[in-house]
Design a protein around this motif. Structure first.
Motif, PDB file in Angstrom:
ATOM      1  N   THR A  13      -0.548  23.214 -37.672  1.00  0.00           N
ATOM      2  CA  THR A  13       0.583  23.077 -38.574  1.00  0.00           C
ATOM      3  C   THR A  13       1.430  21.871 -38.182  1.00  0.00           C
ATOM      4  OG1 THR A  13       2.354  24.315 -39.680  1.00  0.00           O
ATOM      5  CG2 THR A  13       2.206  24.538 -37.283  1.00  0.00           C
ATOM      6  N   GLY A  89       3.860  21.738 -47.061  1.00  0.00           N
ATOM      7  CA  GLY A  89       5.113  22.096 -46.413  1.00  0.00           C
ATOM      8  C   GLY A  89       6.274  21.355 -47.029  1.00  0.00           C
ATOM      9  N   HIS A 162       3.638  27.849 -45.215  1.00  0.00           N
ATOM     10  CA  HIS A 162       4.418  27.000 -44.304  1.00  0.00           C
ATOM     11  C   HIS A 162       5.600  27.723 -43.665  1.00  0.00           C
ATOM     12  CE1 HIS A 162       5.667  23.286 -42.486  1.00  0.00           C
ATOM     13  NE2 HIS A 162       6.876  23.369 -43.031  1.00  0.00           N
TER      14      HIS A 162
END
Length: 276
Positions: A13, A89, A162
């Protein structure tokens, strides 16, 4: 699936990639950080089945950043020999992503989908709100998700998004959570969802939602100090999650790359702001 079989996969991420020539983030080379993370994954003794990235794919969200990212992802897929799936995101921009990464017409259409791997269903959701740091799952996605979950997958379902769904160690970072967590909780209630994977807060964080494991991964581009109540302390750190699905459940092993974890920058908030 027998009790000795398992599906391993990787959760990255907050990679915050920029096209070469731009260094917008503390002067960090996020491309090199991404490549070192991929090299760490390639060195694992067990080959993962796939890799997911839960948003903040780029830092600026420009078309050229996404074109460069597409080439990076392609290189990583060839190095690892596995598919890589991405979600958006708050730093991402839908039109630029569709044009630069997908090669489509630039539109504000939300980006979400699902795929199957060895009987495990993975749902890539879009919690991104255009032009905002906030996170929500819109009603169209919730309707789609409820309909999708009406048919169970052989090994269950994992959601990737996200913005985190569970509380963090600090009031300050709790302000960065998914705004409509209860809508998501109702959508997955009674379903085959065994886990939820997220990012955004740049450190490992674990909890549960409706009995399903919720795990946030450390950022690849940089980390944050999970213990700082009234400050955002940006650290030179990279990490990811090694996820395992076994016996109809998911476990997560946090992985941190070697490094000094030096302080990059500290932004201190007032007590009033941190308490909001």
């Amino acid at each position: 699936m027998s009790r000795t079989e398992a599906i391993y996969f990787i959760h990255l991420t907050d990679i915050h990639i920029s096209v070469p020539g731009k260094t917008p983030l503390f002067g960090l080379d996020t491309t090199e950080k991404f490549r070192k993370t991929i090299a760490s994954i390639a060195a694992l003794r067990t080959k993962p089945a796939f890799l997911v990235v839960s948003g903040d794919l780029t830092h600026d969200g420009d078309v050229e950043d996404y074109r460069f990212l597409r080439s990076l992802i392609g290189d990583a897929e060839r190095e690892l020999g596995i598919p890589i799936h991405v979600a958006l995101g708050n730093h991402d921009r839908r039109p630029a992503f569709r044009e630069g990464f997908l090669g489509e017409s630039p539109t504000e259409q939300s980006y979400y989908y699902s795929f199957l791997s060895g009987g495990l269903r993975v749902v890539m959701l879009n919690t991104q709100v255009p032009d905002s740091h906030a996170g929500r799952i819109d009603e169209a996605q919730l309707v789609w998700l409820r309909e999708l979950l009406e048919q169970p997958a052989p090994l269950g379902t994992v959601l990737v998004h996200h913005h985190p769904a569970v509380r963090t160690p600090t009031t300050l970072m709790d302000d960065h959570l998914l705004e409509n967590v209860q809508d998501l909780a109702r959508a997955i209630e009674g379903s085959d969802v065994i886990g939820l994977l997220s990012g955004h807060i740049h450190y490992h964080n674990v909890g549960t939602l409706n009995g399903a494991l919720c795990a946030t991964a450390d950022g690849v581009a940089f980390g944050l100090d999970a213990s700082a109540e009234q400050a955002m302390r940006f650290l030179e750190r990279s990490g990811y999650n090694l996820a395992t699905v076994k016996d109809t459940g998911m476990s997560v092993q946090p992985m941190t790359l070697p490094g000094e974890q030096r302080l990059l920058y500290e932004h201190v908030f007032t007590a009033t702001f941190a308490a909001q």
